[in-house]
Write an enzyme that holds these catalytic residues in place. Structure first.
Site, PDB file in Angstrom:
ATOM      1  N   ASP A  43       0.850  -1.198   0.000  1.00 50.11           N
ATOM      2  CA  ASP A  43       0.000   0.000   0.000  1.00 50.11           C
ATOM      3  C   ASP A  43       0.886   1.250   0.000  1.00 50.11           C
ATOM      4  O   ASP A  43       1.367   1.669   1.047  1.00 50.11           O
ATOM      5  CB  ASP A  43      -0.918  -0.020   1.241  1.00 50.11           C
ATOM      6  CG  ASP A  43      -1.814   1.215   1.298  1.00 50.11           C
ATOM      7  OD1 ASP A  43      -1.919   1.934   0.281  1.00 50.11           O
ATOM      8  OD2 ASP A  43      -2.434   1.436   2.370  1.00 50.11           O
TER       9      ASP A  43
ATOM     10  N   LYS B 106       1.534   8.039   0.275  1.00 50.56           N
ATOM     11  CA  LYS B 106       1.957   8.115   1.680  1.00 50.56           C
ATOM     12  C   LYS B 106       3.322   8.792   1.767  1.00 50.56           C
ATOM     13  O   LYS B 106       4.161   8.582   0.892  1.00 50.56           O
ATOM     14  CB  LYS B 106       2.110   6.698   2.254  1.00 50.56           C
ATOM     15  CG  LYS B 106       0.816   5.994   2.586  1.00 50.56           C
ATOM     16  CD  LYS B 106       1.099   4.637   3.210  1.00 50.56           C
ATOM     17  CE  LYS B 106      -0.188   3.850   3.434  1.00 50.56           C
ATOM     18  NZ  LYS B 106      -1.085   4.433   4.439  1.00 50.56           N
TER      19      LYS B 106
ATOM     20  N   ASP C  92       0.381  -4.741   4.926  1.00 48.80           N
ATOM     21  CA  ASP C  92      -1.027  -4.462   4.652  1.00 48.80           C
ATOM     22  C   ASP C  92      -1.757  -5.703   4.122  1.00 48.80           C
ATOM     23  O   ASP C  92      -2.943  -5.653   3.819  1.00 48.80           O
ATOM     24  CB  ASP C  92      -1.133  -3.285   3.663  1.00 48.80           C
ATOM     25  CG  ASP C  92      -2.300  -2.359   3.984  1.00 48.80           C
ATOM     26  OD1 ASP C  92      -2.807  -2.416   5.120  1.00 48.80           O
ATOM     27  OD2 ASP C  92      -2.720  -1.595   3.096  1.00 48.80           O
TER      28      ASP C  92
ATOM     29  N   ASP D 210      -5.725   6.433  -0.577  1.00 46.21           N
ATOM     30  CA  ASP D 210      -5.073   5.660   0.477  1.00 46.21           C
ATOM     31  C   ASP D 210      -6.111   4.928   1.348  1.00 46.21           C
ATOM     32  O   ASP D 210      -5.758   4.062   2.145  1.00 46.21           O
ATOM     33  CB  ASP D 210      -4.190   6.584   1.330  1.00 46.21           C
ATOM     34  CG  ASP D 210      -3.177   5.814   2.157  1.00 46.21           C
ATOM     35  OD1 ASP D 210      -3.023   4.599   1.916  1.00 46.21           O
ATOM     36  OD2 ASP D 210      -2.546   6.425   3.039  1.00 46.21           O
TER      37      ASP D 210
ATOM     38  N   GLU E 276      -7.932   2.570   0.563  1.00 46.17           N
ATOM     39  CA  GLU E 276      -8.177   1.566  -0.487  1.00 46.17           C
ATOM     40  C   GLU E 276      -8.675   0.243   0.073  1.00 46.17           C
ATOM     41  O   GLU E 276      -9.380  -0.489  -0.619  1.00 46.17           O
ATOM     42  CB  GLU E 276      -6.880   1.338  -1.287  1.00 46.17           C
ATOM     43  CG  GLU E 276      -5.876   0.336  -0.689  1.00 46.17           C
ATOM     44  CD  GLU E 276      -5.343   0.731   0.690  1.00 46.17           C
ATOM     45  OE1 GLU E 276      -5.365   1.925   1.007  1.00 46.17           O
ATOM     46  OE2 GLU E 276      -4.933  -0.164   1.455  1.00 46.17           O
TER      47      GLU E 276
ATOM     48  N   ARG F  93     -10.861  -0.496   2.317  1.00 45.25           N
ATOM     49  CA  ARG F  93     -12.324  -0.585   2.414  1.00 45.25           C
ATOM     50  C   ARG F  93     -12.966  -0.811   1.051  1.00 45.25           C
ATOM     51  O   ARG F  93     -14.043  -1.396   0.956  1.00 45.25           O
ATOM     52  CB  ARG F  93     -12.864   0.674   3.116  1.00 45.25           C
ATOM     53  CG  ARG F  93     -12.620   1.947   2.396  1.00 45.25           C
ATOM     54  CD  ARG F  93     -12.829   3.174   3.288  1.00 45.25           C
ATOM     55  NE  ARG F  93     -11.716   3.376   4.224  1.00 45.25           N
ATOM     56  CZ  ARG F  93     -11.672   4.347   5.142  1.00 45.25           C
ATOM     57  NH1 ARG F  93     -12.685   5.194   5.260  1.00 45.25           N
ATOM     58  NH2 ARG F  93     -10.643   4.469   5.941  1.00 45.25           N
TER      59      ARG F  93
HETATM   60  N1  BES Z   1      -3.121   0.389   5.304  1.00 39.19           N
HETATM   61  C1  BES Z   1      -3.527   1.652   5.796  1.00 39.19           C
HETATM   62  C2  BES Z   1      -3.804   1.645   7.303  1.00 39.19           C
HETATM   63  C3  BES Z   1      -2.629   1.388   8.216  1.00 39.19           C
HETATM   64  C4  BES Z   1      -1.985   2.441   8.803  1.00 39.19           C
HETATM   65  C5  BES Z   1      -2.257   0.117   8.561  1.00 39.19           C
HETATM   66  C6  BES Z   1      -0.938   2.219   9.674  1.00 39.19           C
HETATM   67  C7  BES Z   1      -1.213  -0.117   9.432  1.00 39.19           C
HETATM   68  C8  BES Z   1      -0.555   0.931   9.997  1.00 39.19           C
HETATM   69  C9  BES Z   1      -4.795   2.113   5.102  1.00 39.19           C
HETATM   70  O1  BES Z   1      -4.978   1.692   3.807  1.00 39.19           O
HETATM   71  C10 BES Z   1      -4.759   3.605   5.094  1.00 39.19           C
HETATM   72  O2  BES Z   1      -3.840   4.143   4.533  1.00 39.19           O
HETATM   73  N2  BES Z   1      -5.719   4.235   5.723  1.00 39.19           N
HETATM   74  C11 BES Z   1      -5.758   5.651   5.802  1.00 39.19           C
HETATM   75  C12 BES Z   1      -7.210   6.065   5.717  1.00 39.19           C
HETATM   76  C13 BES Z   1      -7.405   7.549   5.538  1.00 39.19           C
HETATM   77  C14 BES Z   1      -6.907   7.994   4.186  1.00 39.19           C
HETATM   78  C15 BES Z   1      -8.857   7.853   5.709  1.00 39.19           C
HETATM   79  C16 BES Z   1      -5.164   6.082   7.146  1.00 39.19           C
HETATM   80  O3  BES Z   1      -5.353   5.379   8.139  1.00 39.19           O
HETATM   81  O4  BES Z   1      -4.471   7.083   7.176  1.00 39.19           O
HETATM   82 ZN    ZN Z   2      -4.024  -0.127   3.309  1.00 31.32          ZN
HETATM   83 ZN    ZN Z   3      -4.027   2.953   2.381  1.00 31.07          ZN
END
Ligand code: BES
Ligand code: ZN
Ligand code: ZN
Length: 484
Positions: free
Chosen positions: A252, A259, A270, A329, A331, A333
């Site tokens: 991811d 990111k 991920d 990001d 993604e 969901r």
């Molecule tokens: N894979 C990430 C979530 C994540 C963050 C997992 C840290 C493990 C450690 C997910 O896909 C993500 O990036 N989520 C975003 C959502 C936001 C854009 C609403 C997040 O948590 O920042």
């Molecule tokens: Zn993710």
């Molecule tokens: Zn993500």
């Protein structure tokens, strides 16, 4: 890996290179403690996670706060940790039983196997352990009886559960170049060597035909094609159908909502939800649980490129709902939305999704705890109870109708991110809720394992890297339910 054997002789009669003695609740008066003075001299206090090897008496002393199962796991792991550089080949230990002697023995053995996990695939020099055998005698610290038959059952189940956890750890620790969606599918297919396990792997053409456009959008900029993996365990006379869905993002990067570098490292993890559901199915099949179990995995990368999906896109999911993309990001969901729709066509009795879904869950609960969401308080609480028994930390994050409003969209049925920066773990759960059919609402649990799935600093018996979060909690849960 060492052997674990059971023997019906007294502890002091064991003929092993060294013996492990737990100092329970700082009580130094137990007959197996032969080095009280030396221990005092060395400043050993018998605290939790404290371990010392006394060569003259060939005893490894380990502090053990109480006889609770997770203290035993921890003490067992610490015992091996302190002698890992020694040349000891055989170790002996007795039983340390709480109310459930079988459960205590299971925890002890899990601690040995989980604590000895080493991930050295990418190291050119592997450090071989000299340990060959751990002998567990049936004499108990508090003289509680356990039959050899029960002890054998505990040994078998502990090995299956802990090895399933280590199996998940290996998958998650693999690099994104090694564990691509296709490689993940190959690993899943390898599980068909277990009786009653089958595996179907679906490609892009299937996803298109099924209208799984949210999943496909996430994959678009990746050079690795996506895979929908469907593993099944179907024993004869199954009493219930459990369907697991796992987030399998083999990487991811965040996509166009890229990111920052410091958040991108560790995103090989991920795929932890995917690894967990595969490992749960593996463990359950080896335990021969009386349930039909399915593990559905959405495997893809989230990358950038000229053909990447974009913020402002509107996607149509498998169930026809339209999704406004406001952040690429978020993604996981999107992939889970389509996979949950697919999973419900199997008519589950219990539906569980597992995902490293949100950083917000880590902010809310800390790095050690899984966030549990859903509509059924009974399901949540039975899971929570089993999780605690397994030594995994979990906490309920409650849904509410105000948070639900935050994912409304002005252009589509729903937005893939919340309009508020607060409550992000729950709003992600509420996004998934849009893809749960009415009849399945009370059968569904969402487990956000973003915190405990991957460790940059080891804790307890979890080493640096993947922990295998969710594997033990779910296996304990199904075992408990099947014994009711
Ligand atoms: N894979 C990430 C979530 C994540 C963050 C997992 C840290 C493990 C450690 C997910 O896909 C993500 O990036 N989520 C975003 C959502 C936001 C854009 C609403 C997040 O948590 O920042
Ligand atoms: Zn993710
Ligand atoms: Zn993500």
């Amino acid at each position: 890996m060492f052997n674990i054997e059971l023997i019906d002789t007294p502890f002091e009669a064991l003929q092993t290179d060294a013996k492990i003695v737990f100092v329970v609740g700082k009580n130094f008066t137990h007959q197996w403690i032969k080095d009280k003075e030396t221990l005092e001299l060395m400043g050993f206090k018998g605290e939790s996670e404290e371990a010392i090897f006394i060569p003259s008496s060939k005893r490894v002393y380990v502090g053990c706060e109480s006889l609770q199962a997770d203290e035993l796991r921890l003490a067992a792991a610490k015992a091996l940790d302190v002698i890992k550089k020694s040349s000891l080949a055989t170790l002996g230990i007795a039983l340390y039983s709480d109310e459930c002697a079988k459960g205590s023995l299971r925890a002890l053995i899990e601690g040995f196997i989980l604590g000895s996990y080493v991930f050295d695939t990418y190291k050119s020099k592997k450090e071989e352990s000299s340990l060959k055998t751990i002998t567990i005698c049936l004499e108990d610290y508090a003289q509680k009886p356990l039959s050899l038959q029960e002890a054998k059952e505990a040994l078998k189940s502990a090995q299956i559960i802990a090895e399933a956890t280590n199996f998940a750890r290996d998958i998650i620790n693999g690099t994104p170049e090694d564990i691509t969606p296709i490689a993940l599918a190959t690993i899943a297919q390898s599980l068909t060597s277990i009786p009653n396990v089958t595996c179907k792997v679906m490609d892009e053409a299937f996803l298109k035909a099924q209208g799984m456009n949210a999943f496909l959008a996430v994959n678009r900029a990746s050079i690795h094609p996506p895979r929908l993996i469907h593993l099944s365990y179907q024993p004869k006379n199954a009493t219930k159908r459990w369907v697991y869905v796992g987030k399998g993002l083999t990487y991811d990067s965040g996509g166009l909502s890229l990111k920052p570098s410091e958040h991108m490292v560790t995103m090989k993890a991920d795929k932890s939800g995917a690894a967990a559901v595969m490992s749960i199915l593996k463990g359950a099949a080896q335990l021969e649980l009386p349930y039909e179990i399915h593990a559905i995995i959405g495997a893809t990368e989230n990358m950038i490129g000229g053909n990447a999906y974009k913020p402002d896109d509107v996607l149509v999911a498998k169930n026809g709902k339209t999704i406004e993309v406001r952040n690429t990001d978020a993604e996981g969901r999107l992939v889970l939305a389509d996979c949950l729709c697919y999973a419900q066509s199997l008519k589950p009795d219990v539906l569980i999704d597992m995902a490293t879904l949100t950083g917000a869950c880590v902010v809310a609960l800390g790095e050690y705890t899984t966030g549990v969401m859903g509509h059924s308080s009974e399901l949540q609480h039975t899971f929570l109870h089993a999780s605690l028994k397994s030594g995994e930390l979990s906490a309920i994050l409650p849904f509410n109708k105000y948070l639900k409003k935050l994912i409304k969209s002005s252009v589509a049925d729903i937005s893939n991110i919340s309009s508020s920066r607060y409550g992000g773990a729950i709003t992600a759960g509420l996004f998934l809720d849009h893809f749960i059919e009415e009849e399945n609402k009370s059968k569904w649990l969402h487990l956000d394992i973003a915190g405990p799935a991957y460790l940059e600093k080891s804790w307890g018996y979890n080493p640096y890297g993947a922990s295998g979060a969710g594997v033990r909690a779910n296996l304990y849960w199904m075992m408990k339910e099947s014994s009711k």
